[in-house]
Scaffold this motif. Structure first.
Motif, short mmCIF file in Angstrom:
data_model
loop_
_atom_site.label_atom_id
_atom_site.label_comp_id
_atom_site.label_asym_id
_atom_site.label_seq_id
_atom_site.Cartn_x
_atom_site.Cartn_y
_atom_site.Cartn_z
N VAL A 24 0.83 -1.21 0.00
CA VAL A 24 0.00 0.00 0.00
C VAL A 24 0.86 1.26 0.00
CG1 VAL A 24 -1.81 1.27 1.21
CG2 VAL A 24 -1.88 -1.24 1.14
N GLN A 25 1.90 1.27 0.83
CA GLN A 25 2.78 2.44 0.88
C GLN A 25 3.86 2.43 -0.19
OE1 GLN A 25 4.32 2.87 4.88
NE2 GLN A 25 2.28 2.78 5.82
N GLY A 26 4.06 1.29 -0.84
CA GLY A 26 4.98 1.23 -1.97
C GLY A 26 6.43 0.98 -1.63
N HIS A 27 6.74 0.57 -0.39
CA HIS A 27 8.13 0.33 -0.03
C HIS A 27 8.69 -0.92 -0.70
CE1 HIS A 27 8.56 3.37 3.19
NE2 HIS A 27 7.27 3.17 3.37
N GLY A 28 7.81 -1.89 -0.99
CA GLY A 28 8.26 -3.14 -1.57
C GLY A 28 9.13 -3.93 -0.60
N VAL A 29 9.66 -5.08 -1.08
CA VAL A 29 10.58 -5.82 -0.22
C VAL A 29 11.92 -5.09 -0.12
CG1 VAL A 29 9.60 -8.13 -0.35
CG2 VAL A 29 11.14 -7.38 -2.14
N GLN A 108 23.57 -2.63 -20.58
CA GLN A 108 24.05 -1.92 -19.38
C GLN A 108 23.13 -0.76 -19.03
OE1 GLN A 108 28.04 -1.02 -20.73
NE2 GLN A 108 28.90 -2.90 -19.87
N ASN A 109 22.61 -0.09 -20.05
CA ASN A 109 21.72 1.05 -19.81
C ASN A 109 20.41 0.62 -19.16
OD1 ASN A 109 23.60 2.76 -20.92
ND2 ASN A 109 22.54 3.02 -22.87
N VAL A 110 19.85 -0.51 -19.62
CA VAL A 110 18.57 -0.95 -19.03
C VAL A 110 18.80 -1.49 -17.62
CG1 VAL A 110 18.43 -3.37 -19.84
CG2 VAL A 110 16.35 -2.00 -19.63
N GLN A 111 19.96 -2.05 -17.37
CA GLN A 111 20.29 -2.47 -16.01
C GLN A 111 20.38 -1.26 -15.08
OE1 GLN A 111 23.52 -5.37 -15.48
NE2 GLN A 111 24.23 -4.25 -13.69
N ALA A 112 21.06 -0.21 -15.53
CA ALA A 112 21.18 1.01 -14.73
C ALA A 112 19.80 1.65 -14.51
CB ALA A 112 22.12 2.00 -15.42
N ALA A 113 18.95 1.60 -15.53
CA ALA A 113 17.60 2.17 -15.42
C ALA A 113 16.76 1.40 -14.41
CB ALA A 113 16.93 2.17 -16.79
N THR A 114 16.98 0.08 -14.34
CA THR A 114 16.26 -0.74 -13.35
C THR A 114 16.62 -0.28 -11.94
OG1 THR A 114 16.26 -2.62 -14.88
CG2 THR A 114 15.84 -3.10 -12.56
N TYR A 115 17.92 -0.14 -11.68
CA TYR A 115 18.34 0.37 -10.37
C TYR A 115 17.75 1.76 -10.11
CZ TYR A 115 21.69 -3.28 -9.18
OH TYR A 115 22.26 -4.49 -8.82
N ARG A 116 17.77 2.60 -11.12
CA ARG A 116 17.30 3.98 -10.95
C ARG A 116 15.82 4.00 -10.55
NH1 ARG A 116 19.77 5.75 -15.02
NH2 ARG A 116 18.10 5.59 -16.56
N PHE A 117 15.00 3.17 -11.19
CA PHE A 117 13.58 3.14 -10.84
C PHE A 117 13.39 2.67 -9.40
CE2 PHE A 117 9.59 0.92 -10.16
CZ PHE A 117 8.70 1.96 -10.42
N PHE A 118 14.03 1.57 -9.03
CA PHE A 118 13.77 1.00 -7.71
C PHE A 118 14.42 1.80 -6.58
CE2 PHE A 118 12.62 -2.53 -10.43
CZ PHE A 118 11.38 -2.85 -9.88
N GLU A 119 15.34 2.67 -6.91
CA GLU A 119 15.90 3.56 -5.90
C GLU A 119 15.07 4.82 -5.70
OE1 GLU A 119 19.86 3.91 -7.40
OE2 GLU A 119 20.45 1.95 -6.61
N LEU A 120 13.99 4.98 -6.48
CA LEU A 120 13.07 6.09 -6.25
C LEU A 120 12.43 5.95 -4.88
CD1 LEU A 120 11.15 6.23 -9.68
CD2 LEU A 120 12.84 7.90 -8.86
N PRO A 122 9.44 5.65 -2.13
CA PRO A 122 8.17 4.91 -2.25
C PRO A 122 7.03 5.73 -2.84
CG PRO A 122 9.19 4.43 -0.15
CD PRO A 122 10.03 5.50 -0.77
N HIS A 123 6.94 7.00 -2.50
CA HIS A 123 5.81 7.80 -2.99
C HIS A 123 5.88 8.02 -4.50
CE1 HIS A 123 8.75 11.14 -2.36
NE2 HIS A 123 8.14 11.67 -3.39
N TYR A 128 2.70 4.01 -9.74
CA TYR A 128 2.53 3.02 -10.81
C TYR A 128 1.93 1.71 -10.29
CZ TYR A 128 5.52 6.44 -12.98
OH TYR A 128 6.03 7.63 -13.45
N SER A 129 1.42 1.72 -9.05
CA SER A 129 0.77 0.53 -8.50
C SER A 129 -0.62 0.37 -9.11
CB SER A 129 0.67 0.63 -6.98
OG SER A 129 -0.24 1.67 -6.63
N LYS A 130 -1.24 -0.75 -8.83
CA LYS A 130 -2.56 -1.05 -9.40
C LYS A 130 -3.57 0.06 -9.12
CE LYS A 130 -6.15 -4.63 -9.26
NZ LYS A 130 -6.53 -5.95 -8.68
N GLU A 131 -3.51 0.63 -7.92
CA GLU A 131 -4.49 1.64 -7.52
C GLU A 131 -4.28 2.99 -8.19
OE1 GLU A 131 -4.54 -1.66 -4.91
OE2 GLU A 131 -2.84 -0.37 -5.43
N TYR A 132 -3.03 3.31 -8.53
CA TYR A 132 -2.73 4.67 -8.98
C TYR A 132 -2.15 4.78 -10.38
CZ TYR A 132 -3.12 5.37 -3.94
OH TYR A 132 -3.57 5.38 -2.64
#
Length: 368
Positions: A24-29, A108-120, A122-123, A128-132
């Protein structure tokens, strides 16, 4: 909340408290891992039969016998290369390709982008969760199917279904949008080459527009993030399953942890070793059905890691949701008995997502 208090809280948390924090808060694991948990929350503790210790991995002295092929695609139309691809699809359901034409920088760019998204924070991710989410085609989440699972998977993801570049521009997260789209575009050629080779063995002489729609009419890309796990021996990152795709094209980092079930009745599991610059290719259920069982989709799983973060980026190459899949006419033209009935692909996918990961059970939905 003090870190020590938080750690204690989530080690013994009630399901509703954990769901609130993770989903719900978006922290994830990732949020749980970043707290420095020393003990896995009970909701992630797998039953004994699903823990890594219960799976028999190929012993060291049998590694050569169970070596999943690494195929050089530099001369992809050469008969020997074509045979290697088709043989691997029949015997293993998995193989790796090198010299595939996707630049290393793009990977390498898509790997870096993956880290960049998940380091955002939680808010930002929760947008981009199901509710929002601004689109049903963009979904941030954790685990696979939390409401259906007896034990949760130690994974966060964002799933992006490609409709058009216009929709990408307005709905995909800016933190990873451009790199993910470029990765998807650059794999187009290798996907078409693989399908051309695989279809030829099935007596499909040419992939026309109708066949192209059936084989690769839609694509979904996932950015997967597997945080450090306090008790990897008790957890799974992804449970046993086969993909529902035609093909899956996977870029995995150097961490390792992907295991594939041997397709020989031995019940052994084979580690898929990371190879620099390689793409992992696996057959999905849709192609098993279309080939009438000649090409095999096989169970695979991902283990949790106690020391390193792992990321992976699969592209699921699928029929269009509105397509009907069944054994191809060319395959059963000689009188071969059809092992699978015709099913609407969207119905097949819905069946897959209505339950927890359960090995190869989904394909029973299509058997005659």
């Amino acid at each position: 909340m003090e870190p020590t208090t938080a750690v204690t809280q989530f080690t013994t948390a009630e399901p509703s408290d954990l769901t609130e924090f993770v989903l719900v808060q978006g922290h994830g694991v990732k949020g749980l891992s970043d707290m420095g948990l020393k003990t896995l929350p009970k909701q992630y503790v797998q039953p004994l039969e699903e823990r890594p210790s219960s799976f028999k991995v190929v012993p060291h002295d049998h590694l050569q016998q169970y070596s999943i092929p690494i195929i050089d695609m530099a001369n992809w139309e050469h008969p020997d290369v074509a045979d290697a691809i088709c043989d691997a699809a029949e015997k293993w359901g998995f193989f790796q390709v090198v010299n595939h034409g996707v630049p290393l920088q793009v990977l390498q760019n898509v790997q870096a982008a993956t880290y960049r998204f998940f380091e955002l924070p939680p808010h930002e991710k929760i947008k981009y969760s199901k509710e929002y989410s601004p689109s049903n085609n963009v979904r941030y989440g954790s685990s696979f199917s939390p409401e259906k699972e007896k034990a949760l998977e130690w994974k966060d993801y964002i799933s992006l279904f490609f409709v058009s570049e216009d929709e990408v521009a307005t709905t995909w997260p800016p933190a990873c949008r451009d790199e993910t789209l470029e990765y998807m575009k650059k794999t187009e050629t290798v996907i078409k080459r693989l399908l051309k080779v695989l279809m030829k063995r099935l007596n499909v002489k040419e992939i026309d527009e109708t066949k192209e729609s059936l084989l690769m009419g839609s694509k979904r890309i996932n950015l997967n993030y597997y945080p450090i796990c306090p008790n990897p021996d008790l957890a799974v990152a992804i449970g046993r399953h086969s993909d529902v795709s035609t093909l899956t094209i996977l870029f995995q980092d150097k961490t390792g942890g992907l295991y594939v079930r041997a397709n020989d009745g031995s019940k052994l599991w084979i580690h898929m070793p990371p190879v620099s610059g390689a793409l992992v290719i696996n057959i999905g259920d849709a192609l098993q059905i279309m080939s009438n069982g000649r090409y095999k989709s096989v169970e695979h799983r991902v283990t949790a890691n106690g020391g390193k973060v792992r990321v992976s980026v699969p592209i699921f190459v699928n029929p269009k949701p509105s397509d009907v899949i069944g054994p191809l006419p060319e395959v059963v033209a000689s009188g071969e008995t059809a092992l699978y009935k015709n099913v609407l692909y969207s119905d097949y996918v819905k069946h897959f997502f209505r339950k927890a990961h359960d090995g190869k059970q989904t394909i029973e939905f299509s058997k005659v």
